[in-house]
Design a protein around this motif. Sequence first.
Motif, PDB file in Angstrom:
ATOM      1  N   LYS A   3       2.492  68.819 104.746  1.00 17.65           N
ATOM      2  CA  LYS A   3       2.619  70.410 104.678  1.00 17.65           C
ATOM      3  C   LYS A   3       2.647  70.979 103.563  1.00 17.65           C
ATOM      4  O   LYS A   3       1.716  72.596 103.370  1.00 17.65           O
ATOM      5  CB  LYS A   3       3.655  70.746 105.900  1.00 17.65           C
ATOM      6  CG  LYS A   3       2.669  72.436 106.333  1.00 17.65           C
ATOM      7  CD  LYS A   3       4.593  72.276 107.562  1.00 17.65           C
ATOM      8  CE  LYS A   3       4.962  71.488 108.536  1.00 17.65           C
ATOM      9  NZ  LYS A   3       5.434  71.730 109.616  1.00 17.65           N
ATOM     10  N   LEU A  32      -5.072  65.259 100.637  1.00  9.18           N
ATOM     11  CA  LEU A  32      -3.736  65.665 100.313  1.00  9.18           C
ATOM     12  C   LEU A  32      -3.139  65.123  99.524  1.00  9.18           C
ATOM     13  O   LEU A  32      -2.556  65.172  98.888  1.00  9.18           O
ATOM     14  CB  LEU A  32      -3.389  66.265 101.876  1.00  9.18           C
ATOM     15  CG  LEU A  32      -3.781  67.280 102.039  1.00  9.18           C
ATOM     16  CD1 LEU A  32      -3.825  68.343 103.437  1.00  9.18           C
ATOM     17  CD2 LEU A  32      -3.530  68.719 101.141  1.00  9.18           C
ATOM     18  N   ALA A  49       0.009  71.267 101.747  1.00  8.47           N
ATOM     19  CA  ALA A  49      -1.320  71.745 101.693  1.00  8.47           C
ATOM     20  C   ALA A  49      -1.267  73.079 101.339  1.00  8.47           C
ATOM     21  O   ALA A  49      -2.211  74.322 101.676  1.00  8.47           O
ATOM     22  CB  ALA A  49      -1.992  71.438 103.763  1.00  8.47           C
ATOM     23  N   HIS A  50       0.285  73.658 101.539  1.00 13.29           N
ATOM     24  CA  HIS A  50       0.613  75.053 101.505  1.00 13.29           C
ATOM     25  C   HIS A  50      -0.306  75.411  99.843  1.00 13.29           C
ATOM     26  O   HIS A  50      -0.218  77.133  99.407  1.00 13.29           O
ATOM     27  CB  HIS A  50       2.123  75.275 101.931  1.00 13.29           C
ATOM     28  CG  HIS A  50       2.101  76.823 100.979  1.00 13.29           C
ATOM     29  ND1 HIS A  50       1.747  78.721 102.298  1.00 13.29           N
ATOM     30  CD2 HIS A  50       2.702  76.977  99.915  1.00 13.29           C
ATOM     31  CE1 HIS A  50       2.457  78.931 101.088  1.00 13.29           C
ATOM     32  NE2 HIS A  50       2.816  78.430  99.830  1.00 13.29           N
ATOM     33  N   LYS A  95      -9.166  63.624 106.032  1.00  9.73           N
ATOM     34  CA  LYS A  95      -7.872  64.589 105.467  1.00  9.73           C
ATOM     35  C   LYS A  95      -7.043  64.638 105.016  1.00  9.73           C
ATOM     36  O   LYS A  95      -6.726  65.258 104.020  1.00  9.73           O
ATOM     37  CB  LYS A  95      -8.096  65.345 106.815  1.00  9.73           C
ATOM     38  CG  LYS A  95      -7.252  66.878 106.419  1.00  9.73           C
ATOM     39  CD  LYS A  95      -7.109  67.673 107.698  1.00  9.73           C
ATOM     40  CE  LYS A  95      -6.338  69.192 107.683  1.00  9.73           C
ATOM     41  NZ  LYS A  95      -6.604  69.653 108.812  1.00  9.73           N
ATOM     42  N   GLN A 116      -1.313  73.727  97.803  1.00  8.07           N
ATOM     43  CA  GLN A 116      -3.600  74.106  97.695  1.00  8.07           C
ATOM     44  C   GLN A 116      -4.131  74.922  98.289  1.00  8.07           C
ATOM     45  O   GLN A 116      -5.255  75.404  97.383  1.00  8.07           O
ATOM     46  CB  GLN A 116      -4.171  72.340  98.505  1.00  8.07           C
ATOM     47  CG  GLN A 116      -5.568  71.987  98.465  1.00  8.07           C
ATOM     48  CD  GLN A 116      -5.563  71.010  98.891  1.00  8.07           C
ATOM     49  OE1 GLN A 116      -5.720  70.880  99.959  1.00  8.07           O
ATOM     50  NE2 GLN A 116      -6.355  69.990  97.949  1.00  8.07           N
ATOM     51  N   ASN A 117      -3.892  75.528  98.832  1.00  8.42           N
ATOM     52  CA  ASN A 117      -4.598  76.601  99.969  1.00  8.42           C
ATOM     53  C   ASN A 117      -4.797  77.889  98.498  1.00  8.42           C
ATOM     54  O   ASN A 117      -5.147  78.803  99.364  1.00  8.42           O
ATOM     55  CB  ASN A 117      -4.252  77.292 101.058  1.00  8.42           C
ATOM     56  CG  ASN A 117      -4.954  75.374 101.953  1.00  8.42           C
ATOM     57  OD1 ASN A 117      -5.692  75.412 101.505  1.00  8.42           O
ATOM     58  ND2 ASN A 117      -4.070  76.109 103.211  1.00  8.42           N
ATOM     59  N   GLN A 126      -5.493  80.660  96.405  1.00  6.67           N
ATOM     60  CA  GLN A 126      -6.314  81.072  94.925  1.00  6.67           C
ATOM     61  C   GLN A 126      -6.001  81.157  93.940  1.00  6.67           C
ATOM     62  O   GLN A 126      -6.237  81.421  93.491  1.00  6.67           O
ATOM     63  CB  GLN A 126      -6.880  81.973  96.366  1.00  6.67           C
ATOM     64  CG  GLN A 126      -7.703  80.965  97.605  1.00  6.67           C
ATOM     65  CD  GLN A 126      -8.186  79.742  97.068  1.00  6.67           C
ATOM     66  OE1 GLN A 126      -9.305  79.213  96.712  1.00  6.67           O
ATOM     67  NE2 GLN A 126      -8.232  78.728  98.776  1.00  6.67           N
TER      68      GLN A 126
END
Length: 279
Positions: free
Chosen positions: A180, A262, A183-184, A258, A186-187, A189
């Motif tokens: 989790k 990650l 993912a945070h 998926k 990686q997101n 930008q």
Amino acid sequence: MALSESARLNVELTRNESSTAKPKNAVHTYKAPQWCDECGQFVWGISDQGMRCQTCGKDIHKYCYTAAMKEQCVPTKKMIKHVFGVDLTTIAKMDQGDIPNVVRDCIKTIETRGLTDEGIYRLSGNCLTVAEIKAKYDNGEKVDLSQYMDSNVITSVLKLFLRELPVPVVSHDAYREIIKATAHIQNIQEGEPDWSVLASSLQFLPRAHYHILKHLSKHLHKVLANSSLNKMSANNLATVFTPTLMRAHSSENSALIKDFSLQRFFVECIITKAPVLFD
């Protein structure tokens, strides 16, 4: 974001619980007079008189056994007859140290003479030599890795140890929190990510798992620093270590696919940002 104080305390209380193997107590038949190691009284009966811990070797009455004894159990080399295939918490308790000797020895040897070897960790060593070294560690022998000149043999021993762990370094109960947080990161930008989010998620790891991940990540950061010579980029190292360090706790193929992206990103992060994440 960082863990709150109450959350941190809860994590501390559970770090060594569900991800690590518990002491196994088996009903035992004694063929000679036996006294209980807990209360000191004689163990009566003809068969199945008491229980013997398969981790520390204690013999006790069935009624003397309590759940608290699981946490008090200290593994002994008499009962744990090998090193490979044993969970990290058991090894840490047995050796009374944070890092298993085989891991410490392999990393020290590579950092002494293997950091610049081309293809380090990607190439495999001789299988028979690797098996020989494994047997020495399992038999409790003192191992001098300096006599093995092929660095690929040493890295293969380390990878084999990690691969045979019954609970992966990124333990199943900490896995979801770490994914989790990854993912945070990686997101994001724009701008520099808040690495404390990922660092906080690592606190969900059992203590022994955290220490070995820290030790390994800092080592791989040194390997990466020599990538111009050894040709091992962060991506290359992540390709090698992702399947070894992480195993998705799911049977759904879509989730596995998926998660793999990650997982790989996470391993790249702990290699490139090791000084920040494990400060």
